[in-house]
Scaffold this active site. Structure first.
Site, PDB file in Angstrom:
ATOM      1  N   ASP A 148      13.377  -0.635  32.933  1.00  0.00           N
ATOM      2  CA  ASP A 148      13.515  -0.070  32.188  1.00  0.00           C
ATOM      3  C   ASP A 148      12.751  -1.540  31.768  1.00  0.00           C
ATOM      4  O   ASP A 148      12.798  -1.758  30.385  1.00  0.00           O
ATOM      5  CB  ASP A 148      14.342   0.112  31.782  1.00  0.00           C
ATOM      6  CG  ASP A 148      14.597   0.691  29.666  1.00  0.00           C
ATOM      7  OD1 ASP A 148      13.365   0.882  29.366  1.00  0.00           O
ATOM      8  OD2 ASP A 148      15.330  -0.275  29.276  1.00  0.00           O
ATOM      9  N   CYS A 206      10.670  26.293  23.079  1.00  0.00           N
ATOM     10  CA  CYS A 206      12.217  26.124  22.743  1.00  0.00           C
ATOM     11  C   CYS A 206      11.805  24.882  21.210  1.00  0.00           C
ATOM     12  O   CYS A 206      10.543  23.993  21.629  1.00  0.00           O
ATOM     13  CB  CYS A 206      12.935  25.218  23.563  1.00  0.00           C
ATOM     14  SG  CYS A 206      14.109  24.372  23.333  1.00  0.00           S
ATOM     15  N   CYS A 209      15.393  20.584  19.893  1.00  0.00           N
ATOM     16  CA  CYS A 209      15.298  18.944  19.808  1.00  0.00           C
ATOM     17  C   CYS A 209      14.330  18.573  18.324  1.00  0.00           C
ATOM     18  O   CYS A 209      15.538  17.439  17.202  1.00  0.00           O
ATOM     19  CB  CYS A 209      15.076  17.745  20.850  1.00  0.00           C
ATOM     20  SG  CYS A 209      13.191  18.287  21.256  1.00  0.00           S
ATOM     21  N   CYS A 229      13.606   6.070  14.274  1.00  0.00           N
ATOM     22  CA  CYS A 229      14.552   6.330  15.379  1.00  0.00           C
ATOM     23  C   CYS A 229      16.062   5.868  15.539  1.00  0.00           C
ATOM     24  O   CYS A 229      15.772   4.336  15.251  1.00  0.00           O
ATOM     25  CB  CYS A 229      13.549   6.780  16.881  1.00  0.00           C
ATOM     26  SG  CYS A 229      14.856   7.455  18.417  1.00  0.00           S
ATOM     27  N   CYS A 256      21.031   7.083  20.138  1.00  0.00           N
ATOM     28  CA  CYS A 256      21.908   7.908  19.398  1.00  0.00           C
ATOM     29  C   CYS A 256      21.556   8.920  20.673  1.00  0.00           C
ATOM     30  O   CYS A 256      20.265   8.632  21.323  1.00  0.00           O
ATOM     31  CB  CYS A 256      20.376   8.119  18.895  1.00  0.00           C
ATOM     32  SG  CYS A 256      20.403   9.832  17.872  1.00  0.00           S
TER      33      CYS A 256
END
Ligand code: SF4
Ligand code: SF4
Length: 402
Positions: A148, A206, A209, A229, A256
């Site tokens: 990452d 869907c 989110c 965000c 989050c």
């Protein structure tokens, strides 16, 4: 057994739950990434837009010219939907009898950060994997690995390595394990057999989110506006959280999980265990907010040694705690423990950033006790930015009082 299979088996033995191989060609969504940057959606994360970072993200061979294959790895952390009775019980066990609801108020930490810092937990395993490859081929192999931390579009590469699809919530979702993964990549100067890319999209109709995101920052092109965000606001943003977003951060104090928590693919696989390194540490998933206000530099460093939360630094973390306490107080009569904790931050904290958010938070309670603390602070505060917040909070309470 082929070399590729032997390397995949070794990766699994080292604890990685997802293992795939892709070619080092330019990632397919680099153009989308460029548009995202051009729209300034990366906020203060300027390191994403430097020419050096861009040219490397565009072509992994710029990172390692000898690169002939990329191993993409995923390791599970606990699902945000995993049962948390034990840590919650721990969080509450020290409550004094008669403690108020606000004194018990806890913050929330994103599930990936409940355990050890992956930047510390994963390098040893990646090094071991490279050593295994070198033993297998009997020579040194040019390599570079990232957890990452590198200039690489990792979800794009993971999709091309067959590990899953990029969902509307922007996460990589695996059809049998969900999206609670940390990704890592190993660029190798040897050829491994690439996996077929994951081409289907299982989001279908869907939109859970998008509907659940507290700040509405998920965009329709499977990117998000990082500036709104909560993960960005509570971790990457180093300064002031914009006033209009503070109420929306709720009780999140580091990251989050909302858009992952509501995803049916994570509800389905909520009971899958994460790697033991990322198991919840005592007092991390749901820390008591009033207790966290007492962390000084030493106790913060001690509590979050080897934890991802140290990334926010004490000033960012206490800023987040103050905002969460403000959200606990919002619209309610003030209770002594919560407003006293904020008053302590406002009157005594060495960081102007923390004091200014504590002033805003007290302003949410709309009550005379909070007003007294604000007046007291106004008389001694020297920082112009904090004074502005104190006066705004005062006006807010004065307008609400009978
Ligand atoms: Fe929205 Fe939270 Fe997901 Fe960010 S992490 S996109 S704020 S739900
Ligand atoms: Fe896709 Fe629904 Fe999950 Fe969002 S919540 S990522 S739309 S499956």
């Amino acid at each position: 057994m082929s070399l590729t299979q032997a390397v995949k088996d070794e990766a699994r033995r080292l604890g990685f739950h997802l293992v795939g191989v892709t070619i080092p060609d330019p990632p397919p969504h680099f153009g989308v990434f460029q548009e995202w940057l051009a729209g300034d959606r990366h906020g203060e994360m300027a390191y994403l837009a430097t020419p050096r970072s861009l040219e490397r993200r565009e072509d992994p061979r710029r990172i390692l010219p000898e690169c002939r294959s990329i191993l993409v790895l995923g390791i599970r952390y606990p699902s945000p939907n995993a049962r948390l009775e034990e840590p919650l019980a721990e969080a509450l066990q020290n409550t004094e009898p008669g403690g108020s609801e606000q004194a018990l108020a806890t913050g929330r930490v994103a599930a990936y950060a409940w355990g050890e810092d992956y930047h510390e937990a994963l390098p040893e395993r990646l090094q071991a994997l490279v050593a295994f490859v070198e033993r297998q081929v009997g020579r040194a192999v040019p390599n570079r690995w990232y957890t990452d931390s590198g200039p690489i579009l990792e979800r794009d590469l993971a999709q091309r390595a067959g590990l899953g699809w990029i969902g509307k919530n922007t996460c990589l979702i695996n059809p049998t394990q969900g999206s609670c993964f940390l990704l890592a990549e190993v660029l190798l100067g040897i050829e491994l057999e690439p996996d077929p890319p994951f081409l289907s999209d299982h989001c279908g109709n869907c939109t859970r989110c998008l509907e659940a995101c507290p700040t509405g920052c998920i965009l329709t092109n499977r990117t998000l506006d990082a500036r709104r965000c909560i993960s960005y606001l509570t971790i990457e943003l180093k300064g002031t959280i914009p006033t209009e977003l503070r109420l929306k951060t709720g009780d999140w104090i580091f990251g989050c999980d909302v858009c992952q928590g509501v995803c049916p693919w994570n509800l389905r696989f909520a009971l899958l265990e994460g790697d033991p390194a990322f198991a919840p540490r005592r007092g991390v998933p749901r820390p008591r907010l009033a207790d966290e206000t007492r962390l000084d530099a030493n106790t913060f460093n001690l509590k979050f040694k080897h934890s991802p939360l140290k990334r926010a630094k004490r000033r960012g973390y206490l800023r987040n705690v103050a905002v969460a306490l403000g959200n606990v107080l919002a619209g309610r009569p003030a209770s002594s423990p919560a407003s006293a904790a904020l008053a302590r931050l406002l009157l005594e904290d060495p960081e102007a950033l923390v004091r200014s958010h504590a002033a805003w938070a007290l302003g949410q309670s709309r009550d005379a006790e909070a007003l007294r603390y604000l007046c007291q602070a106004e008389g001694r505060e020297k920082d112009a930015g904090v004074l502005t917040e104190i006066r705004a909070a005062r006006r807010q309470i004065e307008a609400a009082l009978p």
